[in-house]
Design a protein around this motif. Structure first.
Motif, PDB file in Angstrom:
ATOM      1  N   GLY A  78      29.336 -18.107  16.110  1.00 53.83           N
ATOM      2  CA  GLY A  78      30.575 -17.589  16.678  1.00 53.83           C
ATOM      3  C   GLY A  78      31.745 -17.597  15.717  1.00 53.83           C
ATOM      4  O   GLY A  78      32.864 -17.238  16.094  1.00 53.83           O
ATOM      5  N   ALA A  79      31.520 -17.983  14.462  1.00 55.80           N
ATOM      6  CA  ALA A  79      32.611 -18.014  13.484  1.00 55.80           C
ATOM      7  C   ALA A  79      32.050 -17.850  12.075  1.00 55.80           C
ATOM      8  O   ALA A  79      30.908 -18.240  11.788  1.00 55.80           O
ATOM      9  N   THR A  80      32.872 -17.288  11.198  1.00 52.45           N
ATOM     10  CA  THR A  80      32.500 -17.172   9.783  1.00 52.45           C
ATOM     11  C   THR A  80      33.755 -16.860   8.974  1.00 52.45           C
ATOM     12  O   THR A  80      34.816 -16.570   9.532  1.00 52.45           O
ATOM     13  N   HIS A  81      33.627 -16.942   7.668  1.00 55.90           N
ATOM     14  CA  HIS A  81      34.707 -16.548   6.760  1.00 55.90           C
ATOM     15  C   HIS A  81      34.248 -15.339   5.948  1.00 55.90           C
ATOM     16  O   HIS A  81      33.089 -15.278   5.511  1.00 55.90           O
ATOM     17  N   THR A  82      35.146 -14.385   5.777  1.00 54.43           N
ATOM     18  CA  THR A  82      34.854 -13.211   4.973  1.00 54.43           C
ATOM     19  C   THR A  82      35.969 -13.009   3.955  1.00 54.43           C
ATOM     20  O   THR A  82      37.095 -13.485   4.151  1.00 54.43           O
ATOM     21  N   PRO A  83      35.685 -12.293   2.871  1.00 55.42           N
ATOM     22  CA  PRO A  83      36.761 -11.954   1.936  1.00 55.42           C
ATOM     23  C   PRO A  83      37.766 -11.021   2.616  1.00 55.42           C
ATOM     24  O   PRO A  83      37.437 -10.308   3.561  1.00 55.42           O
ATOM     25  N   ASP A  84      38.979 -11.022   2.104  1.00 56.09           N
ATOM     26  CA  ASP A  84      39.994 -10.037   2.486  1.00 56.09           C
ATOM     27  C   ASP A  84      40.185  -9.149   1.268  1.00 56.09           C
ATOM     28  O   ASP A  84      40.822  -9.547   0.290  1.00 56.09           O
ATOM     29  N   TYR A  85      39.593  -7.958   1.320  1.00 56.72           N
ATOM     30  CA  TYR A  85      39.511  -7.103   0.139  1.00 56.72           C
ATOM     31  C   TYR A  85      40.542  -5.985   0.204  1.00 56.72           C
ATOM     32  O   TYR A  85      40.700  -5.326   1.239  1.00 56.72           O
ATOM     33  N   SER A  86      41.252  -5.773  -0.897  1.00 56.72           N
ATOM     34  CA  SER A  86      42.217  -4.689  -1.002  1.00 56.72           C
ATOM     35  C   SER A  86      41.575  -3.515  -1.730  1.00 56.72           C
ATOM     36  O   SER A  86      41.250  -3.620  -2.921  1.00 56.72           O
ATOM     37  N   ILE A  87      41.390  -2.400  -1.026  1.00 56.15           N
ATOM     38  CA  ILE A  87      40.814  -1.223  -1.672  1.00 56.15           C
ATOM     39  C   ILE A  87      41.760  -0.641  -2.721  1.00 56.15           C
ATOM     40  O   ILE A  87      41.320  -0.295  -3.828  1.00 56.15           O
ATOM     41  N   PRO A  88      43.075  -0.520  -2.450  1.00 51.66           N
ATOM     42  CA  PRO A  88      43.960  -0.015  -3.509  1.00 51.66           C
ATOM     43  C   PRO A  88      43.945  -0.871  -4.774  1.00 51.66           C
ATOM     44  O   PRO A  88      44.045  -0.347  -5.894  1.00 51.66           O
ATOM     45  N   LEU A  89      43.831  -2.212  -4.624  1.00 50.86           N
ATOM     46  CA  LEU A  89      43.818  -3.103  -5.782  1.00 50.86           C
ATOM     47  C   LEU A  89      42.417  -3.334  -6.344  1.00 50.86           C
ATOM     48  O   LEU A  89      42.266  -3.896  -7.432  1.00 50.86           O
ATOM     49  N   SER A  90      41.401  -2.942  -5.591  1.00 56.87           N
ATOM     50  CA  SER A  90      40.005  -3.117  -6.007  1.00 56.87           C
ATOM     51  C   SER A  90      39.666  -4.570  -6.296  1.00 56.87           C
ATOM     52  O   SER A  90      38.971  -4.890  -7.257  1.00 56.87           O
ATOM     53  N   ARG A  91      40.133  -5.471  -5.421  1.00 60.21           N
ATOM     54  CA  ARG A  91      39.813  -6.880  -5.586  1.00 60.21           C
ATOM     55  C   ARG A  91      40.066  -7.654  -4.288  1.00 60.21           C
ATOM     56  O   ARG A  91      40.829  -7.207  -3.418  1.00 60.21           O
ATOM     57  N   THR A  92      39.450  -8.824  -4.203  1.00 60.91           N
ATOM     58  CA  THR A  92      39.681  -9.725  -3.084  1.00 60.91           C
ATOM     59  C   THR A  92      41.055 -10.372  -3.226  1.00 60.91           C
ATOM     60  O   THR A  92      41.404 -10.869  -4.298  1.00 60.91           O
ATOM     61  N   VAL A  93      41.826 -10.365  -2.133  1.00 61.81           N
ATOM     62  CA  VAL A  93      43.190 -10.918  -2.178  1.00 61.81           C
ATOM     63  C   VAL A  93      43.340 -12.138  -1.281  1.00 61.81           C
ATOM     64  O   VAL A  93      44.428 -12.703  -1.176  1.00 61.81           O
TER      65      VAL A  93
END
Length: 204
Positions: A78-93
């Motif tokens: 019922g829970a997990t962590h995922t990256p928060d990815y910025s497509i304009p910056l092309s990297r995980t923020v």
């Protein structure tokens, strides 16, 4: 006497970029995972290149193993962590913590690599089905360009070049999706399917 919670089902929503995957998923009101958050950063070693920039339509730019692991954890706990990815910056923020209600029986996941994710999910023992949004190529191309320009996802010349390539590849993408177990549906049919498996969740 308490009954064990019903097993949760994963529904992967695929289709060409611009076909309405995000709109369908957001409008459903169901718990969701954004598969595009699992892109590698632009400086990740060994990314495939096209005209001197990473080829973001190549599955090698995407961390499928991490995506499947996160979805498996979300479905089971019922829970997990995922990256928060910025497509304009092309990297995980950053990082996002995803949680779902105890009584949730369906989790949606969408992204351009959902086609590859369905066989990976089934191979990992996840109960999953696939919906492929089947819409006319020119309509999809217009929606995609309008969205990408508004969101400033990439420089305009990149968007135009990528858009032409995606339009040409749309037929092959559908054939691959069907071969991987997806069901081609119109937007309205996809809404009805989500309503059928999760009643009272999908907006009209």
């Amino acid at each position: 006497m308490q009954h064990p919670p019903a097993p949760r089902r994963l529904v992967l929503v695929a289709g060409p970029s611009g076909s309405g995957k995000s709109r369908l998923v957001l409008g459903s009101g169901l718990p969701q995972v954004r598969l595009d958050d699992f892109y590698h950063d632009a400086d990740h070693p060994g990314l495939p290149q096209t005209l001197g920039i990473p080829d973001w339509d190549d599955v090698a730019t995407w961390n499928g193993a991490a995506a499947i692991a996160a979805m498996a954890e979300l479905l089971s706990t019922g829970a997990t962590h995922t990256p928060d990815y910025s497509i304009p910056l092309s990297r995980t923020v950053g990082e996002k913590c995803l949680t779902i209600p105890d009584d949730a029986t369906v989790v949606l996941a969408e992204g351009i690599f959902a086609v590859e994710a369905l066989p990976l999910a089934r191979g990992a023992g996840i109960e999953a089905e696939g919906i492929y949004l089947d819409r006319p190529g020119l309509l999809v191309a217009w929606y995609r360009l309008r969205r990408d320009l508004a969101q400033k996802r990439k420089p305009p010349w990149v968007l135009l070049r990528r858009g032409l390539a995606l339009w040409r590849a749309q037929g092959a993408l559908k054939r691959k999706a069907v071969a991987n177990g997806f069901r081609p549906l119109t937007y309205e049919q996809a809404q009805r399917r989500l309503t059928a498996i999760a009643p009272h969740s999908v907006d009209a």
